[in-house]
Motif scaffolding. Sequence first.
Motif, PDB file in Angstrom:
ATOM      1  N   LEU A 133       0.563  -1.110  -0.194  1.00 17.31           N
ATOM      2  CA  LEU A 133       0.255  -0.150   0.085  1.00 17.31           C
ATOM      3  C   LEU A 133       0.716   1.314  -0.208  1.00 17.31           C
ATOM      4  O   LEU A 133       0.536   2.292  -1.034  1.00 17.31           O
ATOM      5  N   LEU A 134       1.965   1.464   0.841  1.00 21.05           N
ATOM      6  CA  LEU A 134       2.710   2.529   0.325  1.00 21.05           C
ATOM      7  C   LEU A 134       3.865   2.312  -0.167  1.00 21.05           C
ATOM      8  O   LEU A 134       3.897   3.057  -0.773  1.00 21.05           O
ATOM      9  N   ASP A 139       3.052   9.640  -0.151  1.00 21.99           N
ATOM     10  CA  ASP A 139       3.008  10.254   0.993  1.00 21.99           C
ATOM     11  C   ASP A 139       1.940   9.560   2.193  1.00 21.99           C
ATOM     12  O   ASP A 139       1.510  10.473   3.187  1.00 21.99           O
ATOM     13  N   CYS A 140       1.660   8.757   2.369  1.00 23.96           N
ATOM     14  CA  CYS A 140       1.089   8.053   3.098  1.00 23.96           C
ATOM     15  C   CYS A 140       1.757   7.103   4.346  1.00 23.96           C
ATOM     16  O   CYS A 140       2.937   7.520   3.546  1.00 23.96           O
ATOM     17  N   THR A 141       2.020   7.165   5.270  1.00 28.00           N
ATOM     18  CA  THR A 141       2.512   6.527   6.270  1.00 28.00           C
ATOM     19  C   THR A 141       1.710   5.437   7.573  1.00 28.00           C
ATOM     20  O   THR A 141       1.007   4.844   6.917  1.00 28.00           O
ATOM     21  N   GLY A 142       2.790   4.359   7.436  1.00 29.33           N
ATOM     22  CA  GLY A 142       1.476   3.154   8.324  1.00 29.33           C
ATOM     23  C   GLY A 142       2.477   2.178   9.737  1.00 29.33           C
ATOM     24  O   GLY A 142       3.722   2.762   9.465  1.00 29.33           O
ATOM     25  N   VAL A 143       1.396   1.617   9.995  1.00 30.32           N
ATOM     26  CA  VAL A 143       2.241   1.427  11.287  1.00 30.32           C
ATOM     27  C   VAL A 143       1.895  -0.168  10.975  1.00 30.32           C
ATOM     28  O   VAL A 143       0.872  -0.305  10.279  1.00 30.32           O
ATOM     29  N   GLY A 144       2.590  -0.664  11.080  1.00 24.58           N
ATOM     30  CA  GLY A 144       2.803  -2.037  11.680  1.00 24.58           C
ATOM     31  C   GLY A 144       2.290  -3.054  12.517  1.00 24.58           C
ATOM     32  O   GLY A 144       3.852  -3.501  13.684  1.00 24.58           O
ATOM     33  N   VAL A 145       1.645  -4.239  13.122  1.00 25.83           N
ATOM     34  CA  VAL A 145       1.392  -4.448  14.649  1.00 25.83           C
ATOM     35  C   VAL A 145       1.452  -6.230  14.699  1.00 25.83           C
ATOM     36  O   VAL A 145       0.757  -6.608  13.181  1.00 25.83           O
ATOM     37  N   ASP A 146       2.231  -6.629  15.308  1.00 27.54           N
ATOM     38  CA  ASP A 146       2.685  -8.332  14.649  1.00 27.54           C
ATOM     39  C   ASP A 146       2.824  -8.761  16.640  1.00 27.54           C
ATOM     40  O   ASP A 146       4.024  -7.594  16.802  1.00 27.54           O
ATOM     41  N   LEU A 147       2.260  -9.675  16.914  1.00 31.06           N
ATOM     42  CA  LEU A 147       2.824 -10.146  18.233  1.00 31.06           C
ATOM     43  C   LEU A 147       4.017 -10.903  18.540  1.00 31.06           C
ATOM     44  O   LEU A 147       4.894 -11.439  19.458  1.00 31.06           O
ATOM     45  N   SER A 148       4.827 -11.626  17.288  1.00 34.43           N
ATOM     46  CA  SER A 148       5.931 -12.076  16.822  1.00 34.43           C
ATOM     47  C   SER A 148       7.213 -11.638  16.131  1.00 34.43           C
ATOM     48  O   SER A 148       6.844 -10.396  15.732  1.00 34.43           O
ATOM     49  N   ALA A 149       7.418 -11.077  17.242  1.00 32.90           N
ATOM     50  CA  ALA A 149       8.912 -10.812  17.013  1.00 32.90           C
ATOM     51  C   ALA A 149       9.825 -11.457  15.492  1.00 32.90           C
ATOM     52  O   ALA A 149      10.325 -10.547  14.787  1.00 32.90           O
ATOM     53  N   GLY A 150       9.989 -12.968  15.541  1.00 31.43           N
ATOM     54  CA  GLY A 150      10.019 -13.127  14.134  1.00 31.43           C
ATOM     55  C   GLY A 150       9.834 -12.883  12.758  1.00 31.43           C
ATOM     56  O   GLY A 150      10.250 -12.132  11.954  1.00 31.43           O
ATOM     57  N   ALA A 151       8.429 -12.191  13.339  1.00 31.92           N
ATOM     58  CA  ALA A 151       8.045 -11.774  11.680  1.00 31.92           C
ATOM     59  C   ALA A 151       8.567 -10.281  11.613  1.00 31.92           C
ATOM     60  O   ALA A 151       7.998  -9.960  10.638  1.00 31.92           O
ATOM     61  N   ARG A 166      12.291   2.769  -3.124  1.00 34.60           N
ATOM     62  CA  ARG A 166      11.235   4.204  -2.975  1.00 34.60           C
ATOM     63  C   ARG A 166      11.163   4.691  -1.021  1.00 34.60           C
ATOM     64  O   ARG A 166      11.104   4.591   0.033  1.00 34.60           O
ATOM     65  N   PRO A 167      12.524   5.430  -1.163  1.00 30.50           N
ATOM     66  CA  PRO A 167      13.532   5.483   0.028  1.00 30.50           C
ATOM     67  C   PRO A 167      12.366   6.901   1.007  1.00 30.50           C
ATOM     68  O   PRO A 167      12.031   7.654   2.295  1.00 30.50           O
ATOM     69  N   GLU A 168      11.551   7.582  -0.222  1.00 30.87           N
ATOM     70  CA  GLU A 168      10.533   7.703   0.437  1.00 30.87           C
ATOM     71  C   GLU A 168       9.209   7.495   1.483  1.00 30.87           C
ATOM     72  O   GLU A 168       8.847   7.678   2.230  1.00 30.87           O
ATOM     73  N   MET A 169       9.015   5.842   1.497  1.00 29.78           N
ATOM     74  CA  MET A 169       8.261   5.227   2.273  1.00 29.78           C
ATOM     75  C   MET A 169       8.695   5.182   3.715  1.00 29.78           C
ATOM     76  O   MET A 169       9.341   5.311   4.596  1.00 29.78           O
ATOM     77  N   LYS A 170       7.452   5.090   4.816  1.00 29.75           N
ATOM     78  CA  LYS A 170       7.142   5.812   5.353  1.00 29.75           C
ATOM     79  C   LYS A 170       6.749   4.547   7.038  1.00 29.75           C
ATOM     80  O   LYS A 170       5.285   4.761   6.754  1.00 29.75           O
TER      81      LYS A 170
END
Length: 302
Positions: A133-134, A139-151, A166-170
Amino acid sequence: MERLSRIYRDVYEAGREQMEKAGVGEAALDARLLLEYVCGTDRNALLVHGDREVSEEEYDRYRELTGKRAARVPLQYLTGGQEFMGLPFFVNEQVLVPRQDTEVLVEEVMKHLHDGMRILDMCTGSGCILLSLLHYSNDCTGVGVDLSAGALAVAGENYERLRTKRPEMKARFLERDLFAALEAECGQSAGDKGASAGRFDIIVSNPPYIETDVIKSLMPEVREHEPMMALDGGTDGLAFYRRIAREAGAYLNGGGMLFFEIGCEQADSVKRIMEQAGFRGIEVVKDFAGLDRIVYGNWWEK
């Protein structure tokens, strides 16, 4: 695989036969892809250069990998990669292998995604949904959440790789149990309707949705090798939909949207869960096979 020949075509045929005997689906394709991976060749090599000699090192490596594939280790874990939305993603046994059905989820979100939006990806795994998606927005920003440190280590690796283009990805990745990640970061809880620091325009999730008792009937590649915590959706497969839908409103801007990937028989149940949580305008989208695959709706402040 007997050491009868190290001619490219013969090595391929031996690998194909080995995997066919083991009951591997698409044995011919997997045998070819593994040989190309080991030898650094392309799909034309078998037809045009089938008489080339495979080195002893290549032969031994190929035999090792076909043995693992015959033991039903997923092809993508052996090669370390899977294409998704036209982008190369690194994968290993810490994450689910990205599937074509999930591309339908990304494509549906993109229809509603505008420049500058904030995206939250719950159960992010390899990060393929959020990062796609990014990559395809501005100019979109994102947060990814997971319980697995490995993931999250895999997601972080994919983020760094895609940023070379795409170095501007955040994006940021947080290791917590669902919305607890945001509570820990900004002090916002599910009951805090006035907070704004943790608000998003879109929440998207491909959560675990397989019923616990059904997991034992899945293909060996899935039940024996893919991470169980990314598969098990509880007794009825709906545990994560309930939790996410119930809390999502506290983290969405007014008019924000929640998107779920679902199992093909879960549409009615997930629609009810979203309606009970306060979502409106709920729609169901089918996948390429004509099966229910996506449920989404809008959040309006109560």
